[in-house]
Design an enzyme around this catalytic site. Structure first.
Site: not given
Length: 452
Positions: A174, A421, A424
């Site tokens: 990702s 998160d 990312h």
């Protein structure tokens, strides 16, 4: 007596002869002085104003791409087969040595980002920090400044020009997708991308076309690069000696590949090689040897790069390969136990050291890239480089979505436990710098195009 005397003419002739002789002897008498006067002047002229060397006929030819020998005619034997004499030209100078973008510091920069959540519709909700209500926007106004060189701001038009008629692929997890979406968003400020393909859960396989430059950018989901079975949070299965054909099967149509992976290797997994189990990581209760994941990470990249080099060599195509180094996460606390990344400014130089798992992951990837370069040294059809973004990413704990993976997470008041998160990156954000470095690598390569 009335006639002219013959002696008169003789006297006149004698007078003329005498004058001539006098002039003659005077000339020779003063000649040495004349030479002594002229010689220093001549030496002065030659020393300080040398005469130009006449050019050869080939030097006077106008420069034109049409007189260059194509790579396929570079040897005398090949030129002989093609018929006629090959016209050669001295190769251009090699490209300058690469800048060390890994070493530097973040400095304040008032420049606005190239894009935002309104101008780029490709930003996923989980990375759209501004739209989700992140109140502090200072994280947008920093620029990476290498110690010994300058990193220019990303130039979308320049990137499109350099990859005209090329097929570019981002392969990995990702974070590969995160980097791809940053790139497509920046390119979309000058050219509208057209989504021409999508497939898989969460659109893990996508392709955009930029028709004005006949260029495509594709996303390939492959978190291990090698063949694997994703069973998270249970045990993943990795087959370390088999490249994932979901992306490797398309190498014949690709011109540039950016590999980015690593974070999935910390999850529990069983590893297979040569048809049998090699060992496992974090596999309590299974009858396998615990072997950790650093060596496995190396094997996965080694298998992938060997397959990439071999297939490129067999196809006769040219290939540019870049491996994005490991970007550290910034959880304060365990990621699966509501760890957070609350910082709102970059680390200062020396405040945070590259060490432990982050340093080992980066070293593992960098070593394999160098080994692959050595393997491909006799093959001019492939160019391979590491995008060393580990340290500059380590110093940006403020660049993650944190709790703003969700829209306005504190709208109903501050909560004790909110999922964060810290892996990312916000778009726009620090990850845009990765693509600025990517562009500099391409610019340097294209500068040495004829060395290929």
């Amino acid at each position: 007596m009335g006639g002219s005397s013959p002696f008169k003419d003789q006297n006149k002739q004698h007078s003329t002869t005498t004058t001539t002789m006098t002039t003659f002897f005077s000339f020779w008498r003063f000649l040495p002085y004349t030479i002594y006067a002229i010689l220093p002047m001549a030496l002065f002229r030659v020393y300080f104003y040398p005469l130009p060397v006449p050019q050869s006929p080939t030097d006077r030819l106008p420069r034109s791409d049409h007189i260059l020998v194509a790579p396929s005619l570079s040897s005398p034997r090949q030129a002989e087969k093609a018929g006629g004499d090959a016209v050669t030209e001295a190769p251009p100078p090699p490209p300058p040595p690469p800048c060390d973008y890994a070493s530097g510091k973040w400095v304040p920069d008032k420049s606005e980002p190239l894009y935002n959540g309104t101008t780029c519709v490709l930003i996923r909700d989980a990375q759209n920090c501004i739209a989700h209500g992140r109140p502090d926007l200072d994280y947008l106004y920093w620029r990476w400044k290498p110690h010994q060189c300058h990193l220019p701001r990303f130039q979308p038009i320049k990137f499109l020009q350099l990859v005209r008629n090329k097929n570019v692929a981002f392969v990995g997890d990702s974070l590969a997708r995160n980097q791809l979406e940053s790139l497509v968003c920046m390119l979309s400020t000058v050219s509208d991308p057209i989504l021409v393909y999508r497939d898989g859960e969460d659109n893990k396989f996508r392709k955009w076309n930029f028709p004005g430059h006949n260029m495509t950018i594709s996303a390939y989901w492959s978190p291990f690069l090698v063949k694997g079975e994703e069973n998270f949070p249970d045990y993943n299965k990795l087959y370390l000696d088999s490249v994932n054909e979901r992306w490797a099967g398309d190498l014949g149509s690709l011109d540039m590949v950016v590999l980015s992976f690593g974070h999935w290797f910390v999850h529990p997994a069983v590893y297979f090689e040569g048809g049998s189990a090699l060992g496992c990581h974090y596999c309590t209760g299974l009858n396998h040897t615990e072997i950790g994941f650093y060596g496995v990470l190396r094997k996965a990249l080694r298998t992938s790069l060997k397959a990439l080099i071999a297939r490129t060599r067999a196809s006769g195509r040219a290939m540019d390969v870049l491996v994005t180094m490991f970007p550290p996460a910034h959880f304060e606390g365990d990621w699966d136990k509501f760890g957070s990344c609350p910082k709102t400014k970059p680390y200062q130089e020396g405040e945070k050291l590259l060490e432990g798992m982050d340093a080992e992951m980066r070293k593992s990837l960098a070593d394999e890239v160098e080994a692959a370069k050595a393997d491909a040294r006799d093959f001019s059809g492939i160019r391979l480089e590491a995008l060393d973004i580990t340290k500059l990413s380590l110093m940006r704990p403020d660049g993650h979505p944190g709790p703003y993976i969700f829209p306005f997470p504190f709208a109903d008041g501050v909560k004790d436990r909110v999922q964060n998160d810290c892996v990312h990156w916000c778009l726009p954000g620090p990850i845009d710098t990765w693509n600025a470095i990517l562009l500099e690598a391409i610019k340097r390569w294209r500068g040495g195009e004829m060395n290929r």
